[in-house]
Design an enzyme around this catalytic site. Structure first.
Site, PDB file in Angstrom:
ATOM      1  N   ASP A  14       1.098  -0.863  -0.066  1.00  0.00           N
ATOM      2  CA  ASP A  14       0.198  -0.495  -0.054  1.00  0.00           C
ATOM      3  C   ASP A  14       0.901   2.182  -0.079  1.00  0.00           C
ATOM      4  OD1 ASP A  14      -2.154  -1.175   0.137  1.00  0.00           O
ATOM      5  OD2 ASP A  14      -2.204  -1.260   2.282  1.00  0.00           O
ATOM      6  N   LYS A  17       1.771   2.034  -5.431  1.00  0.00           N
ATOM      7  CA  LYS A  17       2.447   1.578  -6.480  1.00  0.00           C
ATOM      8  C   LYS A  17       1.399   1.799  -7.480  1.00  0.00           C
ATOM      9  CE  LYS A  17       2.522  -2.201  -3.935  1.00  0.00           C
ATOM     10  NZ  LYS A  17       2.292  -1.937  -2.171  1.00  0.00           N
ATOM     11  N   GLY A  41      -3.847  -4.489  -3.792  1.00  0.00           N
ATOM     12  CA  GLY A  41      -5.366  -3.564  -3.999  1.00  0.00           C
ATOM     13  C   GLY A  41      -4.524  -2.032  -4.784  1.00  0.00           C
ATOM     14  N   HIS A  42      -4.584  -1.991  -5.940  1.00  0.00           N
ATOM     15  CA  HIS A  42      -3.708  -0.984  -6.404  1.00  0.00           C
ATOM     16  C   HIS A  42      -5.102   0.224  -6.288  1.00  0.00           C
ATOM     17  CE1 HIS A  42      -0.075  -3.900  -6.723  1.00  0.00           C
ATOM     18  NE2 HIS A  42      -0.417  -3.965  -6.310  1.00  0.00           N
ATOM     19  N   GLN A 217       2.009  -6.412  -2.638  1.00  0.00           N
ATOM     20  CA  GLN A 217       2.718  -5.873  -2.079  1.00  0.00           C
ATOM     21  C   GLN A 217       4.106  -5.058  -1.600  1.00  0.00           C
ATOM     22  OE1 GLN A 217       1.408  -9.722  -3.156  1.00  0.00           O
ATOM     23  NE2 GLN A 217      -0.277  -8.588  -2.774  1.00  0.00           N
TER      24      GLN A 217
HETATM   25  P1  GDP Z   1      -0.691  -0.110  -3.747  1.00  0.00           P
HETATM   26  O1  GDP Z   1      -0.945  -0.980  -3.956  1.00  0.00           O
HETATM   27  O2  GDP Z   1       0.263   0.328  -3.380  1.00  0.00           O
HETATM   28  O3  GDP Z   1      -1.218   0.678  -4.975  1.00  0.00           O
HETATM   29  O4  GDP Z   1      -1.027   1.393  -2.603  1.00  0.00           O
HETATM   30  P2  GDP Z   1      -3.091   1.509  -2.290  1.00  0.00           P
HETATM   31  O5  GDP Z   1      -3.642   2.079  -3.495  1.00  0.00           O
HETATM   32  O6  GDP Z   1      -3.677   0.424  -0.981  1.00  0.00           O
HETATM   33  O7  GDP Z   1      -3.222   2.598  -1.242  1.00  0.00           O
HETATM   34  C1  GDP Z   1      -2.595   3.818  -1.603  1.00  0.00           C
HETATM   35  C2  GDP Z   1      -3.980   5.019  -0.871  1.00  0.00           C
HETATM   36  O8  GDP Z   1      -2.490   6.189  -1.015  1.00  0.00           O
HETATM   37  C3  GDP Z   1      -4.363   4.922  -2.327  1.00  0.00           C
HETATM   38  O9  GDP Z   1      -5.691   5.354  -1.657  1.00  0.00           O
HETATM   39  C4  GDP Z   1      -4.353   6.030  -3.273  1.00  0.00           C
HETATM   40  O10 GDP Z   1      -5.044   6.834  -4.118  1.00  0.00           O
HETATM   41  C5  GDP Z   1      -3.623   7.631  -2.290  1.00  0.00           C
HETATM   42  N1  GDP Z   1      -2.851   7.671  -2.772  1.00  0.00           N
HETATM   43  C6  GDP Z   1      -1.519   7.364  -3.069  1.00  0.00           C
HETATM   44  N2  GDP Z   1      -0.389   8.314  -3.200  1.00  0.00           N
HETATM   45  C7  GDP Z   1      -1.176   9.226  -2.579  1.00  0.00           C
HETATM   46  C8  GDP Z   1      -0.520  11.092  -2.365  1.00  0.00           C
HETATM   47  O11 GDP Z   1       0.651  11.108  -2.783  1.00  0.00           O
HETATM   48  N3  GDP Z   1      -0.869  11.402  -1.440  1.00  0.00           N
HETATM   49  C9  GDP Z   1      -2.079  11.377  -1.200  1.00  0.00           C
HETATM   50  N4  GDP Z   1      -3.187  11.648  -0.605  1.00  0.00           N
HETATM   51  N5  GDP Z   1      -2.489  10.188  -1.270  1.00  0.00           N
HETATM   52  C10 GDP Z   1      -2.386   9.341  -2.164  1.00  0.00           C
HETATM   53  P1  IMO Z   2      -0.594  -4.567  -2.364  1.00  0.00           P
HETATM   54  O1  IMO Z   2      -0.213  -4.525  -3.624  1.00  0.00           O
HETATM   55  C1  IMO Z   2      -0.952  -4.420   2.274  1.00  0.00           C
HETATM   56  C2  IMO Z   2      -1.056  -8.365   3.806  1.00  0.00           C
HETATM   57  C3  IMO Z   2      -2.213  -9.220   4.313  1.00  0.00           C
HETATM   58  C4  IMO Z   2      -1.511  -9.597   5.110  1.00  0.00           C
HETATM   59  C5  IMO Z   2      -0.626 -10.455   5.041  1.00  0.00           C
HETATM   60  C6  IMO Z   2      -0.972 -11.672   4.069  1.00  0.00           C
HETATM   61  O2  IMO Z   2      -1.974  -3.887  -2.855  1.00  0.00           O
HETATM   62  O3  IMO Z   2       0.408  -3.404  -1.928  1.00  0.00           O
HETATM   63  P2  IMO Z   2      -1.823 -12.801   2.170  1.00  0.00           P
HETATM   64  O4  IMO Z   2      -3.625 -12.635   1.839  1.00  0.00           O
HETATM   65  O5  IMO Z   2      -1.622 -12.097   1.057  1.00  0.00           O
HETATM   66  O6  IMO Z   2      -2.545 -13.619   2.671  1.00  0.00           O
HETATM   67  O7  IMO Z   2      -2.017 -12.029   3.134  1.00  0.00           O
HETATM   68  O8  IMO Z   2      -0.297  -9.424   3.776  1.00  0.00           O
HETATM   69  N1  IMO Z   2      -1.438  -7.888   2.643  1.00  0.00           N
HETATM   70  C7  IMO Z   2      -0.981  -6.548   2.214  1.00  0.00           C
HETATM   71  N2  IMO Z   2      -0.986  -5.741   2.669  1.00  0.00           N
HETATM   72  N3  IMO Z   2      -0.811  -4.505   0.721  1.00  0.00           N
HETATM   73  C8  IMO Z   2      -0.624  -5.565   0.282  1.00  0.00           C
HETATM   74  O9  IMO Z   2      -0.982  -5.542  -1.670  1.00  0.00           O
HETATM   75  C9  IMO Z   2      -1.008  -6.671   0.646  1.00  0.00           C
HETATM   76  N4  IMO Z   2      -1.202  -8.205   0.376  1.00  0.00           N
HETATM   77  C10 IMO Z   2      -1.490  -8.384   1.734  1.00  0.00           C
HETATM   78  O10 IMO Z   2      -2.681  -7.687   4.585  1.00  0.00           O
HETATM   79  O11 IMO Z   2      -0.863  -9.185   6.758  1.00  0.00           O
HETATM   80 MG    MG Z   3      -2.942  -1.796  -1.896  1.00  0.00          MG
END
Ligand code: GDP
Ligand code: IMO
Ligand code: MG
Length: 418
Positions: A14, A17, A41-42, A217
Site C-alpha cells: 500500500d 505503487k 489493491g492498487h 505487496q
Molecule cells: P498500492 O497498493 O501500493 O497501490 O497502494 P494503495 O492504492 O493500496 O494505497 C494507497 C492509497 O493512497 C490510495 O488510496 C491512493 O489513492 C492514495 N495515494 C497514493 N499516492 C498518494 C499521495 O501522494 N497523496 C495522497 N494523499 N494519497 C495518495
Molecule cells: P498491495 O499490492 C498491504 C497483507 C495482509 C496480511 C498478509 C498476508 O495493495 O500493496 P495474504 O492475503 O496475502 O495471504 O495476506 O499480507 N497484504 C497486504 N498488505 N498491501 C497489500 O497489497 C497486501 N497484500 C497482502 O494484510 O497481513
Molecule cells: Mg494496496
C-alpha cells in the site's frame, strides 16, 4: 531511453505503487505484473475517477498491453469483474494472461479462513483472498493453471483431485462440476488472452519494446525476506520479477522502489515504529488509511528507514518514489527511525527471527515539519521537507526521483528524470 523498469514496494504494501505505475506507464509499451493475486489493491485516480485494481496491471488506463504473469495466483471470477470495470479500455484486446499462472478456487478462500481460525492468536490477518492456499497447491503440484481452464474434462479432473486434499477441513459443500463449468466458461471467453507470456515478453524486449514490471505487496511481506510468518506467500522482491515473468536478469533494467512518507501495515505481526496516539489518528483520517482490498483500518507508524534501507539493498533499488508526503504536511515535528535498540544495544541490521523483531525499539531522528500540499505541486520544495528527502537519500543510498502529493495522476512532482 530506459527499456525496462521494475517497481517494488519498500514497506508493508500500500505504498502507492498503483498511482506511480499509472504515472510511469505512459512511457512504456507493456506493463507486466509478476506476483500475488487479488490480495493486492492498487488505486489509480484519473480524471476524477477512482479505480481499484486487484489483478489487472495499473497500466490499463494508459491503454498499454497488460500482462498477468505466471507468478500470479488469479481468481478468474474477480478478473472478469475487473475487466468489466475497465471495459472502455478494451481489456479483451490488451490483457495477456500466463497459461502458467495459478488459479484461485472458492475452496482456497475457505481454506484461507480455516487456516486463520486454526492459527487463532497467531493468525496472519490475511486478506481472505485464498492466496496462501493457492500458492500451497502450486508448490504441492496439485494447482490448477490458467491454461487448464481451456479443457473442460481435464479441469473437472484436476479440481476433483485438488479438493480431495482439503476434504478433512472444508465445511462448505461444493458442487465441483459447477465450479469447473463456470471456470471453463471464463477460460473459453478469455481463450485468446491466455498465452505463453514469458515467450511474449522475451520476444517483445528483444524487439525493442519497453516494459514496466509491476509488483504487488511490499518487501517486508516477502515470503523469504519479510517478517515471516506475517507475510504473504510470494516473492515481492526483485527475484519475483525473474521467476514471476520468466525473463532473464539481463532484461531487468533499473529498479524503482515506492515508499510512503510514513509507514502503514494491515494485518498482524511486528511493526517497530507503530504509533497509536493522536498523530496516528490524524494520519489515519487525513491519509484515508483504510485497506483498498478489505477496508480494514491500516496500522500507522513513523517512517522506518531501517526497513527501507534493507529493501533498497535487497532489490538493488536505484530510484525511490515517495508517496503521501502531503499527508505529513502541517505536522509540527516528523520522526524517522534510523536504527533500533534492544536494551542498550544498538541494532543496525534487521533480524530474521520474529521474536527479535518484536523486541526492537526504534531510534528516532526528529525533523521540523513543513506545509506542502497537492496545490503546491509546481512550487519549490520547502527547506524542511527537502531535509527529510535528503536524509532518506543519504541513508538508503537510492535517489529520490518522484514525489507524490495526492492520489491523482497530476499530483506528481518529478525531481529528476529517470
Ligand atoms: P498500492 O497498493 O501500493 O497501490 O497502494 P494503495 O492504492 O493500496 O494505497 C494507497 C492509497 O493512497 C490510495 O488510496 C491512493 O489513492 C492514495 N495515494 C497514493 N499516492 C498518494 C499521495 O501522494 N497523496 C495522497 N494523499 N494519497 C495518495
Ligand atoms: P498491495 O499490492 C498491504 C497483507 C495482509 C496480511 C498478509 C498476508 O495493495 O500493496 P495474504 O492475503 O496475502 O495471504 O495476506 O499480507 N497484504 C497486504 N498488505 N498491501 C497489500 O497489497 C497486501 N497484500 C497482502 O494484510 O497481513
Ligand atoms: Mg494496496
Amino acid at each position: 531511453m530506459l527499456k525496462t523498469l521494475a517497481v517494488v514496494g519498500l514497506q508493508f504494501g500500500d505504498e502507492g505503487k498503483g498511482k506511480i505505475i499509472d504515472y510511469l506507464a505512459s512511457r512504456f509499451d507493456i506493463v507486466a505484473r509478476y506476483q500475488g493475486g487479488a490480495n493486492a489493491g492498487h488505486t489509480v485516480v484519473v480524471s476524477g475517477k477512482t479505480y481499484k485494481f486487484h489483478l489487472i496491471p495499473s497500466g490499463i488506463l494508459n491503454k498499454k498491453i497488460c500482462v498477468l504473469g505466471n507468478g500470479m495466483v488469479i481468481d478468474p471470477v474477480e478478473l472478469l469483474k475487473e475487466m468489466e470495470m475497465v471495459e472502455e479500455y478494451s481489456p479483451l484486446k490488451r490483457i495477456l494472461i500466463s497459461e502458467r499462472a495459478h488459479v484461485v478456487l472458492p475452496l482456497h478462500k475457505e481454506m484461507d479462513k480455516i487456516e486463520e481460525e486454526i492459527k487463532s492468536n497467531s493468525r496472519v490477518g490475511t486478506t481472505g483472498k485464498g492466496i496462501g492456499p493457492a500458492y500451497q497447491d502450486k508448490y504441492a503440484r496439485i494447482g490448477i493453471r490458467f491454461g487448464d481452464l481451456l479443457d473442460k474434462n481435464l479441469l473437472e479432473k484436476k479440481i476433483a483431485i485438488n479438493s480431495k486434499f482439503k476434504e478433512m477441513y472444508l465445511k462448505e459443500n461444493y458442487d465441483l462440476k459447477k465450479i469447473a463449468e463456470e471456470y471453463w466458461r471464463i477460460g473459453k471467453k478469455l481463450k485468446k488472452n491466455v498465452v505463453d507470456t514469458s515467450a511474449f515478453l522475451r520476444k517483445s524486449i528483444e524487439n525493442g519494446k519497453s516494459v514496466l514490471f509491476e509488483g504487488a505487496q511490499g518487501t517486508h511481506l516477502d515470503v523469504d525476506f519479510g517478517m515471516y510468518p506475517y507475510v504473504t506467500s510470494s516473492n515481492t522482491t526483485i527475484g519475483g520479477v525473474i521467476t514471476g515473468l520468466g525473463i532473464p536478469p539481463k532484461y531487468v533494467g533499473k529498479v524503482i522502489g515506492v515508499m510512503k512518507a510514513y509507514t502503514t501495515k494491515v494485518g498482524e505481526g511486528p511493526f517497530p515504529t507503530e504509533i497509536k496516539d493522536s498523530t496516528a489518528k490524524y494520519i489515519l483520517e487525513k491519509g484515508n488509511e483504510y485497506g483498498t482490498t478489505t477496508g480494514r483500518p491500516r496500522r500507522i507508524g513513523w517512517l522506518d528507514l531501517n526497513l527501507v534501507k534493507y529493501s533498497v539493498s535487497l532489490s538493488g533499488v536505484n530510484y525511490i518514489a515517495i508517496s503521501k508526503i502531503d499527508i505529513l504536511s502541517g505536522l509540527e515535528k516528523v520522526r524517522v527511525a534510523y536504527a533500533y535498540k534492544i536494551g542498550n544495544k544498538i541494532i543496525r541490521n534487521l533480524p530474521s527471527n520474529i521474536d527479535d523483531i518484536y523486541r526492537l525499539e526504534p531510534v528516532y531522528k526528529e525533523f521540523d515539519g513543513w506545509e506542502f500540499t497537492e496545490l503546491d505541486v509546481r512550487k519549490e520544495i520547502p527547506k524542511n521537507m527537502m531535509n527529510y528527502i535528503k536524509f532518506i537519500e543519504k541513508f538508503t543510498g537510492a535517489k529520490v526521483r518522484i514525489l507524490s502529493l495526492g492520489p491523482a495522476r497530476e499530483n506528481t512532482k518529478i525531481l529528476a528524470t529517470i
